[in-house]
Write a protein that holds these residues in place. Structure first.
Motif, short mmCIF file in Angstrom:
data_model
loop_
_atom_site.label_atom_id
_atom_site.label_comp_id
_atom_site.label_asym_id
_atom_site.label_seq_id
_atom_site.Cartn_x
_atom_site.Cartn_y
_atom_site.Cartn_z
N ASN A 17 51.39 29.00 13.71
CA ASN A 17 50.45 27.91 13.43
C ASN A 17 50.39 27.58 11.95
OD1 ASN A 17 48.82 26.75 15.78
ND2 ASN A 17 48.93 28.92 16.29
N MET A 54 53.49 25.70 11.20
CA MET A 54 53.42 24.36 11.79
C MET A 54 52.56 23.43 10.93
SD MET A 54 55.13 23.42 14.41
CE MET A 54 54.29 22.13 15.30
N ARG A 55 51.46 23.97 10.40
CA ARG A 55 50.60 23.15 9.55
C ARG A 55 51.32 22.76 8.26
NH1 ARG A 55 46.46 26.39 11.81
NH2 ARG A 55 46.61 28.01 10.26
N LYS A 97 58.40 21.73 14.94
CA LYS A 97 58.46 22.95 15.74
C LYS A 97 59.66 23.84 15.36
CE LYS A 97 58.77 24.13 20.67
NZ LYS A 97 60.16 24.52 20.89
N ILE A 130 36.13 17.46 15.28
CA ILE A 130 37.24 18.34 14.88
C ILE A 130 38.60 17.79 15.34
CG2 ILE A 130 37.30 20.02 16.82
CD1 ILE A 130 37.33 20.95 13.08
N VAL A 172 39.67 15.25 12.91
CA VAL A 172 40.11 15.91 11.67
C VAL A 172 41.51 16.47 11.85
CG1 VAL A 172 39.61 17.74 9.99
CG2 VAL A 172 37.73 16.46 10.98
N LYS A 173 41.73 17.13 13.00
CA LYS A 173 43.05 17.71 13.27
C LYS A 173 44.13 16.63 13.25
CE LYS A 173 42.03 20.57 16.96
NZ LYS A 173 42.35 21.49 18.03
N ILE A 179 44.72 15.32 9.71
CA ILE A 179 45.52 16.22 8.86
C ILE A 179 47.00 16.08 9.18
CG2 ILE A 179 46.05 18.68 8.42
CD1 ILE A 179 43.03 19.24 8.48
N LYS A 180 47.28 15.91 10.49
CA LYS A 180 48.69 15.79 10.90
C LYS A 180 49.35 14.55 10.29
CE LYS A 180 48.19 18.24 15.20
NZ LYS A 180 47.80 18.02 16.58
N ILE A 183 41.96 25.61 5.47
CA ILE A 183 42.26 26.39 6.68
C ILE A 183 42.78 27.79 6.34
CG2 ILE A 183 43.48 26.40 8.91
CD1 ILE A 183 43.58 23.26 8.54
N LYS A 230 41.56 15.20 -0.02
CA LYS A 230 40.33 15.17 0.78
C LYS A 230 39.84 13.73 0.96
CE LYS A 230 35.95 16.29 -0.31
NZ LYS A 230 34.90 17.03 -0.99
N LEU A 250 41.95 12.15 3.47
CA LEU A 250 41.66 12.69 4.79
C LEU A 250 40.40 12.01 5.37
CD1 LEU A 250 42.20 14.89 6.99
CD2 LEU A 250 40.71 16.40 5.71
N ILE A 251 39.40 11.87 4.55
CA ILE A 251 38.15 11.24 5.02
C ILE A 251 38.40 9.78 5.41
CG2 ILE A 251 35.81 10.51 4.31
CD1 ILE A 251 35.73 13.13 2.61
N VAL A 302 40.04 9.91 8.78
CA VAL A 302 39.10 10.31 9.82
C VAL A 302 38.18 9.13 10.18
CG1 VAL A 302 37.07 11.80 10.30
CG2 VAL A 302 39.12 12.78 9.29
N TYR A 346 32.37 22.17 7.53
CA TYR A 346 32.62 21.92 8.95
C TYR A 346 34.06 22.34 9.31
CZ TYR A 346 33.33 19.31 13.30
OH TYR A 346 33.64 18.97 14.58
N PHE A 368 42.18 25.15 14.68
CA PHE A 368 43.45 24.56 14.22
C PHE A 368 44.66 25.35 14.71
CE2 PHE A 368 40.42 22.53 11.55
CZ PHE A 368 40.95 21.28 11.25
#
Lengths: 179, 179
Positions: free
Chosen positions: A37, A40-41, A46, A119, A122-123, A126-127, A142, A169, A172-173, A176, B7, B15
């Protein structure tokens, strides 16, 4: 108590040091998902993540004699995975820190507030973050590294790490909020 | 850390959404690792030491019985016997000193030492049995000299083993995994 945490899976680690394949497999089983994981992040692909995890475990088992419980086995292994992932990105010439003006520092500026905490959003956000932003967000939020550690991992200064993180950040916001 | 960051960090376990292909990655890891170490009897320093001690005790008991029998056969060789007994005592002490060094060696695990000591107890028993059995007289100075030389060689062997243990300890200390 802290000492006990450092010696987590000591028995397995010690047996693995002497080349016991069963113990090595048991350690592998315990940590492979977490390590996969993490990779992967960092990498998002993969096959690449699998290669990194494989290389990391091989390196860890080959160098296990140098592991002396100064950290937990998990964080020692995690650092190997992170370092290998970053090196892989560098090798592929994928910028690990965005090139745009990262010498300029952004203070504690107020970012756009998050409209809703979800969440899954958010996930997904991030991707789709650009490379560089994704890594620094993952490392800080993370993986739980501080800016001094991130600076060391990415080979940048602490202030660059901070400014990049704030940019990431903010981005990201933004994502989101539109998802 | 603002609420958005909190959060994310509070939910970071969410994640970890990927599952690694465990068997595929393990196969690749295993193919890169050396074949499992089979502990060959004579490769283990502990067994080497134990075997040397076994031979030493055997030789010692043989010498002892020669000396005892020599005394029984008459007084004409008393001076020679006394000398041989002194030599014997000297080497016996030297051997026990070396054994002590092995016992105190930090490189050896406590369980290995315990194994070693129980092995020594077994050898002591064997020594007593041998002493009882060795009653036949084979009084020959040349043989006794050869036995003393044999003692010397065994001690040299133990010294070499201890040196090896210490050397491997040193080389282990020198290798460090730098992250």
């Amino acid at each position: 108590m802290e000492t006990n945490i450092l010696y987590t899976h000591k028995d397995l680690v010690e047996k693995s040091k002497s080349g016991d394949r069963n113990s090595q497999y048991r350690l592998y089983e315990l940590y492979v998902d977490a390590m996969y994981n993490i990779s992967m992040r960092m990498l998002g692909i993969k096959e690449d993540a699998e290669d990194i995890v494989q290389d990391s475990f091989v390196e860890a088992f080959k160098n296990l004699t140098s592991f002396r419980y100064e950290s937990t086995f998990g964080s020692w292994l995690k650092r190997i995975v992170i370092n290998k992932s970053i090196n892989y990105l560098k090798l592929k010439k994928i910028p690990v820190t965005p090139l745009d003006q990262h010498e300029y520092h952004i203070g504690e500026e107020v970012s756009e507030p998050v409209k809703s905490n979800d969440i899954n959003k958010v996930k997904n956000a991030i991707k789709i973050l650009p490379d560089g932003y994704r890594q620094i967000i993952s490392l800080y939020l993370i993986e739980g590294y501080d800016h001094i550690e991130i600076a060391e991992i990415l080979g940048i200064t602490v202030s660059t790490s901070k400014s990049q993180y704030h940019r990431a950040k903010k981005k990201l916001i933004e994502i989101v909020n539109v998802l | 850390m603002d609420n958005f960051e909190k959060y994310i960090t509070e939910n970071k376990h969410l994640f970890d959404e990927h599952k690694a292909d465990k068997s595929k990655i393990w196969q690749a890891i295993e193919s890169e690792l050396e074949p499992p170490k089979t502990i060959r009897l004579w490769k283990s320093p502990l067994l080497k030491i134990a075997a040397s001690i076994l031979i030493l005790v055997g030789v010692f008991s043989l010498t002892n019985s020669f000396i005892i029998n020599g005394f029984r056969s008459g007084t004409q060789n008393n001076i020679v016997h006394q000398e041989l007994r002194d030599i014997d005592t000297y080497y016996k002490d030297l051997v026990s000193f070396q054994v002590q060094l092995v016992k105190n060696n930090p490189k050896l695990q406590p369980q290995d030492k315990e194994k070693f000591l129980s092995f020594m107890d077994e050898l002591d028993e064997e020594y007593n049995i041998l002493k009882l059995e060795m009653t036949k007289n084979l009084n020959n100075e040349y043989i006794l000299e050869a036995i003393v030389n044999n003692y010397k060689k065994r001690i040299e062997l133990i010294e070499n083993l201890l040196k090896q243990i210490n050397d491997s300890k040193k080389s282990n200390n020198n290798e460090g995994y730098i992250l």
